[in-house]
Design a protein around this motif. Structure first.
Motif, PDB file in Angstrom:
ATOM      1  N   ARG A 118     -24.256  40.359 -44.814  1.00  0.00           N
ATOM      2  CA  ARG A 118     -24.053  40.909 -46.153  1.00  0.00           C
ATOM      3  C   ARG A 118     -24.352  42.399 -46.193  1.00  0.00           C
ATOM      4  O   ARG A 118     -23.599  43.190 -46.789  1.00  0.00           O
ATOM      5  CB  ARG A 118     -24.924  40.149 -47.157  1.00  0.00           C
ATOM      6  CG  ARG A 118     -24.718  40.585 -48.602  1.00  0.00           C
ATOM      7  CD  ARG A 118     -25.601  39.767 -49.516  1.00  0.00           C
ATOM      8  NE  ARG A 118     -25.206  38.364 -49.491  1.00  0.00           N
ATOM      9  CZ  ARG A 118     -24.228  37.855 -50.250  1.00  0.00           C
ATOM     10  NH1 ARG A 118     -23.542  38.632 -51.073  1.00  0.00           N
ATOM     11  NH2 ARG A 118     -23.927  36.582 -50.174  1.00  0.00           N
ATOM     12  N   SER A 167     -21.785  45.486 -46.800  1.00  0.00           N
ATOM     13  CA  SER A 167     -21.931  46.415 -47.928  1.00  0.00           C
ATOM     14  C   SER A 167     -22.014  47.867 -47.467  1.00  0.00           C
ATOM     15  O   SER A 167     -21.492  48.767 -48.127  1.00  0.00           O
ATOM     16  CB  SER A 167     -23.172  46.046 -48.736  1.00  0.00           C
ATOM     17  OG  SER A 167     -24.342  46.170 -47.929  1.00  0.00           O
ATOM     18  N   ARG A 193     -18.626  48.776 -46.332  1.00  0.00           N
ATOM     19  CA  ARG A 193     -17.662  48.548 -47.399  1.00  0.00           C
ATOM     20  C   ARG A 193     -16.473  47.715 -46.913  1.00  0.00           C
ATOM     21  O   ARG A 193     -15.304  48.039 -47.144  1.00  0.00           O
ATOM     22  CB  ARG A 193     -17.179  49.867 -47.995  1.00  0.00           C
ATOM     23  CG  ARG A 193     -18.297  50.670 -48.654  1.00  0.00           C
ATOM     24  CD  ARG A 193     -17.765  51.962 -49.238  1.00  0.00           C
ATOM     25  NE  ARG A 193     -18.851  52.719 -49.859  1.00  0.00           N
ATOM     26  CZ  ARG A 193     -18.688  53.905 -50.456  1.00  0.00           C
ATOM     27  NH1 ARG A 193     -17.472  54.461 -50.481  1.00  0.00           N
ATOM     28  NH2 ARG A 193     -19.716  54.525 -50.989  1.00  0.00           N
TER      29      ARG A 193
END
Length: 325
Positions: free
Chosen positions: A241, A245, A248
């Motif tokens: 995760r 992030s 992106r």
């Protein structure tokens, strides 16, 4: 300054000539503690080398027949020790591989080659022959023979010899700790002394290997203590995760899972790869997808707050029972 009295000079010369052999003998028999440690380390290293070479030989023999290595373990050890002895001491090196690492070698004396050959026979072949003899006598039941029979008398004699040998080995080791000359009885009998191969090199006890072992053991103990506290699935989900992030990246979902019918549990499909695994006791997530209660609850327990939906990748933090109208 007046010349010394001739009588005093003669007395001094006579005293020095008488004391010189004793001083020389004393100097030859004093052995430092470092040398004793080196001799013991060399003996331990030779044993470790034998064990290290025994493992591949045993593995190779286990491919021929299971249990063959254990049956002939004594013969394997004897052959390995004999080969190592012949390649080191027997080839005019005057030291085993471990003794060479400890800067030790046997002092060359008269009849050295003959003594070395006898040392190899007695120290390697002797224990093997004795162990096989005692084992054969034990299997033949000599220990249970009638008390007055010849077998019983020979068995008691063998046991007495073993006890005497053990006591002699203990006394020899005590003498070695005191004088530091002969680590074994055979070396004492044959007069084989270990001396420095290069006396000008001072021996110092290195703790580098010990420190490395301590650090490694401390690290492994810490890992063994910390691993039960770490949730692998949660850690994996957290890493994925956060990497996603930071970079992106879009949420990746398996297309086959995404196209499943609504009443099929995605967890059951991923584990069994069957599209007819309908959800048992169905529960629905916040994103509106249906799972088996056991599947989604176990996944939430394993991944905690990092649990995500297999169909859409959304974060799953709560579920509710699915009620079909």
């Amino acid at each position: 300054m007046s010349a010394p009295d001739p009588q005093w000079a003669n007395a001094w010369s006579s005293t020095v000539s008488r004391a010189e052999p004793r001083l020389t003998h004393t100097h030859a028999t004093v052995v430092s503690r470092n040398v004793r440690v080196s001799k013991l380390d060399a003996e331990l290293l030779d044993g470790e080398l034998t064990q290290m070479l025994r493992e591949p030989v045993s593995n190779a023999l286990s491919l021929v027949r299971p249990g063959l290595a254990e049956t002939y373990r004594l013969e394997i050890d004897t052959v390995i020790r004999a080969v190592l002895f012949w390649l080191s001491v027997g080839s005019h090196r005057r030291a085993t591989y471990a003794q060479g690492l400890q800067n030790l070698q046997y002092a060359r004396t008269s009849g050295f080659a003959r003594r070395v050959h006898l040392f190899g026979i007695l120290s390697i072949g002797g224990p093997y022959a004795w162990a096989r003899m005692v084992g054969s006598m034990s299997l033949a039941g000599w220990a249970d023979a009638p008390h007055t029979s010849i077998r019983a008398l020979v068995w008691r004699l063998v046991q007495r010899i073993e006890r005497i040998t053990k006591v002699a080995a203990l006394l020899n080791f005590a003498a070695f700790l005191a004088l530091g000359q002969y680590p074994s009885i055979v070396e004492r009998i044959l007069g084989l002394r270990l001396v420095h191969a290069r006396p000008q090199i001072l021996h110092s006890v290195s703790f580098e290997f010990l420190n490395r072992q301590l650090v490694w053991h401390a690290f492994t103990e810490f890992v063994m203590f910390a691993m039960p506290l770490v949730n692998p699935m949660k850690a994996r989900a957290w890493i994925v995760r956060n990497v996603r992030s930071v970079l992106r990246l879009p949420i990746s979902v398996d297309q086959s899972v995404k196209e499943l019918p609504e009443d099929v549990c995605a967890v059951c499909f991923v584990e069994a790869r069957k599209d007819d695994t309908h959800a048992v006791n169905p529960y629905v997530t916040g994103c509106g997808h249906i799972y088996c209660y056991v599947c989604i609850s176990m996944r939430m327990m394993a991944e905690a707050d990092e649990c995500s939906c297999l169909r859409c990748g959304a974060k799953v933090d709560k579920i509710r029972q699915y009620l079909q109208l």
